[in-house]
Write a protein that holds these residues in place. Sequence first.
Motif, PDB file in Angstrom:
ATOM      1  N   ARG A   1      35.622  17.682  93.440  1.00 42.05           N
ATOM      2  CA  ARG A   1      35.645  16.889  92.286  1.00 42.05           C
ATOM      3  C   ARG A   1      36.854  16.432  92.083  1.00 42.05           C
ATOM      4  NH1 ARG A   1      33.173  19.501  86.819  1.00 42.05           N
ATOM      5  NH2 ARG A   1      33.527  17.261  86.298  1.00 42.05           N
ATOM      6  N   THR A   2      37.173  15.229  91.462  1.00 42.85           N
ATOM      7  CA  THR A   2      38.436  14.575  91.421  1.00 42.85           C
ATOM      8  C   THR A   2      38.598  14.922  89.750  1.00 42.85           C
ATOM      9  OG1 THR A   2      38.242  13.147  93.086  1.00 42.85           O
ATOM     10  CG2 THR A   2      39.823  12.475  91.312  1.00 42.85           C
ATOM     11  N   PHE A   3      39.981  15.131  89.383  1.00 43.98           N
ATOM     12  CA  PHE A   3      40.579  15.442  88.175  1.00 43.98           C
ATOM     13  C   PHE A   3      41.603  14.739  87.902  1.00 43.98           C
ATOM     14  CE2 PHE A   3      38.044  19.060  88.924  1.00 43.98           C
ATOM     15  CZ  PHE A   3      37.368  19.652  87.918  1.00 43.98           C
ATOM     16  N   PHE A   4      41.996  14.259  86.771  1.00 41.45           N
ATOM     17  CA  PHE A   4      43.305  13.548  86.496  1.00 41.45           C
ATOM     18  C   PHE A   4      44.135  14.406  85.656  1.00 41.45           C
ATOM     19  CE2 PHE A   4      40.519  12.454  83.132  1.00 41.45           C
ATOM     20  CZ  PHE A   4      41.361  12.135  81.988  1.00 41.45           C
ATOM     21  N   LEU A   5      45.439  13.973  85.820  1.00 39.08           N
ATOM     22  CA  LEU A   5      46.462  15.034  85.389  1.00 39.08           C
ATOM     23  C   LEU A   5      47.220  14.161  84.137  1.00 39.08           C
ATOM     24  CD1 LEU A   5      47.949  16.718  88.705  1.00 39.08           C
ATOM     25  CD2 LEU A   5      46.128  17.598  86.948  1.00 39.08           C
ATOM     26  N   LEU A   6      47.571  14.798  83.208  1.00 43.55           N
ATOM     27  CA  LEU A   6      48.176  14.110  82.078  1.00 43.55           C
ATOM     28  C   LEU A   6      49.418  15.217  81.816  1.00 43.55           C
ATOM     29  CD1 LEU A   6      45.274  13.231  79.789  1.00 43.55           C
ATOM     30  CD2 LEU A   6      46.796  11.716  80.506  1.00 43.55           C
ATOM     31  N   GLY A   7      50.477  14.581  81.041  1.00 41.66           N
ATOM     32  CA  GLY A   7      51.508  15.356  80.479  1.00 41.66           C
ATOM     33  C   GLY A   7      51.226  16.039  79.352  1.00 41.66           C
ATOM     34  N   TYR A   8      51.430  17.341  79.288  1.00 37.48           N
ATOM     35  CA  TYR A   8      51.225  18.375  78.248  1.00 37.48           C
ATOM     36  C   TYR A   8      51.444  17.721  76.695  1.00 37.48           C
ATOM     37  CZ  TYR A   8      49.372  22.660  76.122  1.00 37.48           C
ATOM     38  OH  TYR A   8      48.687  23.429  75.353  1.00 37.48           O
ATOM     39  N   PRO A   9      50.455  17.303  75.973  1.00 40.45           N
ATOM     40  CA  PRO A   9      51.196  16.677  74.761  1.00 40.45           C
ATOM     41  C   PRO A   9      51.628  18.027  73.551  1.00 40.45           C
ATOM     42  CG  PRO A   9      48.789  16.741  74.944  1.00 40.45           C
ATOM     43  CD  PRO A   9      49.366  16.885  76.272  1.00 40.45           C
TER      44      PRO A   9
END
Length: 241
Positions: A49-57
């Motif tokens: 599966r493909t996941f997207f990464l986000l800066g930890y808010p």
Amino acid sequence: MEYDRVTAGDIRKVLESLIKSKILIKLRLAGADYEQLTVLTGFRRKLNRTFFLLGYPEGFREAAGNRDAWEIDFEFTGPDKIPYSFSTTGGDLYQGQLCLPLPAYINRNQRRKFFRLEAPDGTMVAFVCRQSECHEHVVDISVGGALVAMVCCENDSQNGLPFEIGDVLKDVELFFPSVAGETRVKIKKAIVVRFDHGAADAAPCCGLEFIEVDQGQINALTEFIYTYQRKLLRSRLRPDL
């Protein structure tokens, strides 16, 4: 206000455009009074599966608490200046970032300001593609943009279409056939705002928004569109004319 959905491979293209343009994305945690801005930083493959990464808010851990699954809503304005939104459920932490599954679809808020109609048969658009001029068929047209069937570029490319959402095309030219002679309209700049993938045997379509046009060319395009519209109405009301 119109909405359509970005699906399949175009989901990643839209998200990649956020990284390329360094666009902020609004994160809202469902069931909690929590909202923050962050940035999309990349992608990760895990268990096919493909996941997207986000800066930890900031403050996310406290707001999420001990929930088994995060339900998160997102909103952003793309490089095409159109609002988008989507939701996703699940995810975890990866190297100090949020790692979330790709959504099933992304909503695009199509706030059209211009009347759009099906282009006359034989309407073409020309632009430079990989240092060579390319001619494509126009599917529909408005004063503000066009939907183009990308037959030429698709056939010539080994790796898909040569541009992405958010790319700017310069010196675009429209050609409209007519009994009185061909009408040409020059567009200084157009931005790629979307891709539509229809049937498997059909060429993908590319949505262009005209972002820089001389007033004289706008007048010529407006006059052509409304003349052609009146002709269509007359033919439907009086097919013998």
